[in-house]
Scaffold this active site. Structure first.
Site, mmCIF file in Angstrom:
data_model
loop_
_atom_site.group_PDB
_atom_site.id
_atom_site.type_symbol
_atom_site.label_atom_id
_atom_site.label_comp_id
_atom_site.label_asym_id
_atom_site.label_seq_id
_atom_site.Cartn_x
_atom_site.Cartn_y
_atom_site.Cartn_z
ATOM 1 N N LYS A 187 97.465 46.646 14.961
ATOM 2 C CA LYS A 187 98.377 46.912 15.750
ATOM 3 C C LYS A 187 97.387 45.944 17.186
ATOM 4 O O LYS A 187 96.403 45.158 16.307
ATOM 5 C CB LYS A 187 97.856 48.371 16.037
ATOM 6 C CG LYS A 187 96.501 48.711 16.287
ATOM 7 C CD LYS A 187 96.979 50.110 16.606
ATOM 8 C CE LYS A 187 95.483 50.780 16.517
ATOM 9 N NZ LYS A 187 94.711 49.993 17.896
ATOM 10 N N ASP A 217 91.947 53.668 12.167
ATOM 11 C CA ASP A 217 91.139 53.030 13.163
ATOM 12 C C ASP A 217 89.725 53.116 12.640
ATOM 13 O O ASP A 217 89.103 52.947 13.939
ATOM 14 C CB ASP A 217 90.979 52.635 14.617
ATOM 15 C CG ASP A 217 92.630 51.873 15.398
ATOM 16 O OD1 ASP A 217 93.770 51.481 14.438
ATOM 17 O OD2 ASP A 217 92.310 51.528 16.478
ATOM 18 N N CYS A 228 93.311 55.718 20.906
ATOM 19 C CA CYS A 228 94.055 55.061 19.740
ATOM 20 C C CYS A 228 95.273 56.307 19.464
ATOM 21 O O CYS A 228 96.022 56.284 18.930
ATOM 22 C CB CYS A 228 93.808 54.510 18.947
ATOM 23 S SG CYS A 228 93.413 52.696 20.081
ATOM 24 N N HIS A 269 91.771 38.026 23.375
ATOM 25 C CA HIS A 269 92.534 39.173 23.727
ATOM 26 C C HIS A 269 92.292 39.228 24.894
ATOM 27 O O HIS A 269 90.896 39.514 25.415
ATOM 28 C CB HIS A 269 92.362 40.090 23.011
ATOM 29 C CG HIS A 269 93.318 41.234 22.624
ATOM 30 N ND1 HIS A 269 93.508 42.029 23.398
ATOM 31 C CD2 HIS A 269 94.616 40.901 22.075
ATOM 32 C CE1 HIS A 269 94.723 42.674 22.843
ATOM 33 N NE2 HIS A 269 95.404 41.706 22.410
#
Ligand code: ZN
Length: 217
Positions: free
Chosen positions: A117, A17, A166, A63
């Site tokens: 992802k 990321d 993450c 989201h």
């Protein structure tokens, strides 16, 4: 000619990321995230890994992990979602926006694979290996463990953002999937620096080795 590291057989480097939204000035900025760009670029440039994989957080608009999707809530509120804690984040890494791009400071050529992802509108995904829990209480795999196994990878090294989300979840899942895992601590930065001791403890409990990138030379 640049000195390059000894090639490590059966090893993969996962660069997690590195996206403008997670760097200073971004929508969900991680303090000091910019400090790891040059060292990660240098590590990729030395070419010591058999496989390099980049990951991108990659959310549709609206989201479930966005505070803006939960009226009455603010970013960083924690709610219960499908029976588990969910942090509500500022809108970030929306698919196709500049903030979601792989950061321009990283070269593209070393990456054999880019895993995206968090694309399921109803499920978050901190880990590069599995989504967080979905409405059915499952954590669906993203396919990366199978890819790495087919490539003959036994050892996984992790760097990137953020250390306490993450990178941590990816490390734990990689270990659970049977890989020998090392988190390159100096090439990560946390959302919350106060979490460092807990993150170290959780990773070590999961069987993850913690090292600094200097140990690779
Ligand atoms: Zn996200």
């Amino acid at each position: 000619m640049e000195a390059s590291a000894v090639r490590r057989e059966h090893t993969a480097l996962l660069v997690v990321d590195i996206q403008p939204d997670f760097l200073p000035g971004g929508a969900l900025a991680v303090a000091g995230g910019d400090e790891i760009l040059a060292p990660i670029r240098d590590l990729l440039g030395r070419g010591g890994f058999e496989v390099c994989v980049a990951t991108q957080d990659w959310h549709p608009r609206g989201h479930i992990s966005f505070a803006s999707s939960h009226p009455g809530h603010q970013p960083f509120d924690v709610i219960e979602l499908y029976g588990h804690e969910q942090v509500l984040w500022p809108d970030h890494c929306v698919q196709g926006t500049p903030g979601a791009a792989l950061h321009e400071a990283l070269p593209r050529e070393p990456f054999a694979l880019i895993v995206r992802k968090g694309a399921d509108p109803l499920t978050d995904s901190y880990s590069t290996f599995r989504n967080n829990w979905n409405p059915r209480g499952e954590r669906p795999a993203l396919g990366l463990a199978g890819y790495l196994r087919e490539r003959g990878i036994t050892d996984v090294y992790l760097c990137g953002l953020a250390r306490d989300y993450c990178v941590k979840w990816s490390g734990e899942d990689a270990a659970a999937a049977g890989f020998r895992v090392t988190v390159l601590w100096d090439l990560t930065r946390p959302v919350d620096p106060r979490s460092d001791a807990d993150v170290r403890r959780d990773l070590e409990r999961a069987g993850v080795h913690i090292d600094d990138s200097g140990g690779l030379r």
